[in-house]
Each structure stands twice: as structure tokens, then as C-alpha cells.
Design an enzyme around this catalytic site. Structure first.
Site, PDB file in Angstrom:
ATOM      1  N   HIS A  53       7.509   3.495   5.258  1.00 58.83           N
ATOM      2  CA  HIS A  53       6.211   3.217   4.641  1.00 58.83           C
ATOM      3  C   HIS A  53       5.330   2.296   5.487  1.00 58.83           C
ATOM      4  O   HIS A  53       4.327   2.724   6.024  1.00 58.83           O
ATOM      5  CB  HIS A  53       6.461   2.603   3.262  1.00 58.83           C
ATOM      6  CG  HIS A  53       5.242   2.474   2.404  1.00 58.83           C
ATOM      7  ND1 HIS A  53       5.305   2.465   1.033  1.00 58.83           N
ATOM      8  CD2 HIS A  53       3.932   2.316   2.701  1.00 58.83           C
ATOM      9  CE1 HIS A  53       4.101   2.335   0.529  1.00 58.83           C
ATOM     10  NE2 HIS A  53       3.245   2.243   1.529  1.00 58.83           N
ATOM     11  N   HIS A 107      -0.075  -0.843   7.467  1.00 58.33           N
ATOM     12  CA  HIS A 107       0.676   0.269   8.037  1.00 58.33           C
ATOM     13  C   HIS A 107       0.597   0.208   9.555  1.00 58.33           C
ATOM     14  O   HIS A 107       0.383   1.221  10.221  1.00 58.33           O
ATOM     15  CB  HIS A 107       0.113   1.598   7.539  1.00 58.33           C
ATOM     16  CG  HIS A 107       0.381   1.883   6.104  1.00 58.33           C
ATOM     17  ND1 HIS A 107       0.242   3.140   5.564  1.00 58.33           N
ATOM     18  CD2 HIS A 107       0.787   1.087   5.077  1.00 58.33           C
ATOM     19  CE1 HIS A 107       0.538   3.111   4.269  1.00 58.33           C
ATOM     20  NE2 HIS A 107       0.862   1.872   3.953  1.00 58.33           N
ATOM     21  N   HIS A 145      -0.614  -5.848   2.676  1.00 56.61           N
ATOM     22  CA  HIS A 145       0.228  -4.678   2.945  1.00 56.61           C
ATOM     23  C   HIS A 145      -0.473  -3.810   3.980  1.00 56.61           C
ATOM     24  O   HIS A 145      -1.583  -3.323   3.749  1.00 56.61           O
ATOM     25  CB  HIS A 145       0.454  -3.892   1.659  1.00 56.61           C
ATOM     26  CG  HIS A 145       1.037  -2.519   1.880  1.00 56.61           C
ATOM     27  ND1 HIS A 145       2.065  -2.291   2.766  1.00 56.61           N
ATOM     28  CD2 HIS A 145       0.723  -1.311   1.337  1.00 56.61           C
ATOM     29  CE1 HIS A 145       2.367  -0.994   2.755  1.00 56.61           C
ATOM     30  NE2 HIS A 145       1.560  -0.377   1.908  1.00 56.61           N
ATOM     31  N   GLU A 171      -0.827   1.030  -5.405  1.00 55.44           N
ATOM     32  CA  GLU A 171       0.342   0.177  -5.171  1.00 55.44           C
ATOM     33  C   GLU A 171       0.193  -1.186  -5.835  1.00 55.44           C
ATOM     34  O   GLU A 171       0.854  -2.162  -5.459  1.00 55.44           O
ATOM     35  CB  GLU A 171       0.597   0.058  -3.668  1.00 55.44           C
ATOM     36  CG  GLU A 171       1.059   1.399  -3.095  1.00 55.44           C
ATOM     37  CD  GLU A 171       1.138   1.439  -1.587  1.00 55.44           C
ATOM     38  OE1 GLU A 171       0.559   0.568  -0.930  1.00 55.44           O
ATOM     39  OE2 GLU A 171       1.783   2.360  -1.075  1.00 55.44           O
TER      40      GLU A 171
END
Length: 223
Positions: free
Chosen positions: A161, A98, A96, A77
Site C-alpha cells: 500500500h 505513497h 499517509h 481511509e
């Protein structure tokens, strides 16, 4: 090259693993060096608990790998990270994750409103955490999807996502914002459940822009 920045990014990646914001090798982190313009970023498919400083990868803004001492590849990514730096030249770090509750609302494609005043610390100009439209992970489409929400706020959900936070100072602050996303998402979730699905009150943008440190606090002994 950029050894301190590598250590900073690595330590945050490990912290995210320990604190549960990233599991099973998910999520990625980066920081940009203002002098060289290079980006230090986490590698793909590597157990964070086993990371060492030489595992961190240095890239330029055109996705060229400048240094990967241990032969690892940068996160798939990376294009998203680089696009964030291009879209927001003020940004110096990207986190980033999750995390569970944030990802629930990402799956629902549902922005998180300003249900508590603390969202004012996340530079959410529309009094919400916006959602970036779906883009397949690792593709230019994913990178392009974050352009609009990155102009609206320092934090965003990514449809189906996870979530992303950026900061103009360092990776520690970007990670702190990612933690706030999860906290706000959890609060919003419980408010919806407790209210039987009814939307709770949320602050309008103009209210969030009015905060200032109280002038009534004085420092008479300051030199």
C-alpha cells in the site's frame, strides 16, 4: 470551524503533491484539534492543486462528518486515521503517503532497519520501520492493521500500500517523518543494491536510545 487547522492540513497535502510523495490523488492527511477532539481530514478524489480551505472536512472520532462545506466526502481511509488517534492519544497529526521507495518495501512486506542513526528521531522502539499487515483500503481491517505497529513506532509501512507517519505536535512534523521514511527507504534500497543483496549493518535499539544533546556545548552569554 477550525479554519487554521484546515489550512495547515491543506497546505501539507499540496506540498506532498509538489514534492512527489503523493501522486494521482493518492495519500491523505489529517490533524486533530485537542480542544474539541475533532479531526480535520482531506477529501477523497480531489486534485490537490485545486484544494481550497472549505474543502477540508471535519469529523468526530466516531466517523461522523461534522462539517463538509463544499459537499465533498472525507478520504475513504478515514477509519485508519481515526484508529491511529484512538490507539495513540498523544498523536495530533497523521500523514499517509505513497512515496516510491517506501512503497517498494511495503510491497515486499519488508521492514526497514536502522541503517542510519537518524531513525532515532522516529521513535522506532525496535530499531526498524515496521510493516502493518495488509488490509483492504477503506475497510475496518485496514484500520485494525495499524494498531500494533503504531504502538511500536511513529512510522510504518503498509503491506502492498504505502506508509504512514504520526506526530504528537502538528501536521508539519508528521509530514517531515513521512519524508524521512522515504529517505531511509531509498538509502536502504541503494545499500542493498551496492552490497549485492547483503543486509547492511543496522543499529540495535539500545544504541538509538542513548542519544542526547551534547553537554559540551555551552551558552555563556545566555540570560
Amino acid at each position: 470551524m477550525l479554519e487554521q487547522l484546515k489550512a495547515d492540513v491543506m497546505n501539507i497535502a499540496k506540498r506532498a503533491q509538489r514534492e512527489g510523495l503523493c501522486k494521482h490523488k493518492s495519500g491523505n492527511f489529517s490533524a486533530r484539534d485537542p480542544e474539541t477532539g475533532y479531526v480535520v481530514i482531506t477529501p477523497t478524489s480531489k486534485d490537490r492543486e485545486l484544494l481550497v480551505v472549505p474543502d477540508m472536512i471535519v469529523m468526530d472520532m466516531e466517523a461522523n462528518v461534522i462539517e463538509n462545506q463544499t459537499g465533498l466526502r472525507p478520504t475513504s481511509e478515514s477509519l485508519m486515521h481515526l484508529q491511529l488517534y484512538k490507539t495513540r492519544p498523544d498523536v495530533k497529526a497523521v500523514a499517509h503517503t505513497h512515496s516510491m521507495y517506501a512503497t517498494v518495501f511495503a510491497v515486499l512486506n519488508k521492514p526497514i532497519p536502522a541503517v542510519v542513526y537518524e531513525i532515532a528521531n522516529l521513535n522506532c522502539s525496535q530499531a526498524r520501520i515496521p510493516v502493518a499487515k495488509y488490509g483492504r483500503p477503506g475497510t475496518p481491517a485496514l484500520a485494525e492493521s495499524i494498531i500494533k505497529p503504531a504502538k511500536e513506532a511513529d512510522v510504518m509501512l503498509m503491506q502492498g500500500h504505502g506508509c504512514v507517519a504520526v506526530d504528537e505536535t502538528n501536521i508539519d512534523e508528521a509530514y517531515l517523518k513521512a519524508c524521512y521514511i522515504e529517505e531511509l527507504a531509498e538509502l536502504y534500497y541503494h545499500a542493498l543494491v551496492a552490497g549485492g543483496g547483503k543486509e547492511p549493518y543496522s543499529f540495535p535499539p539500545e544504541e538509538l536510545q542513548k542519544w542526547a544533546y551534547p553537554q559540551e556545548i555551552k551558552f555563556p552569554n545566555a540570560k
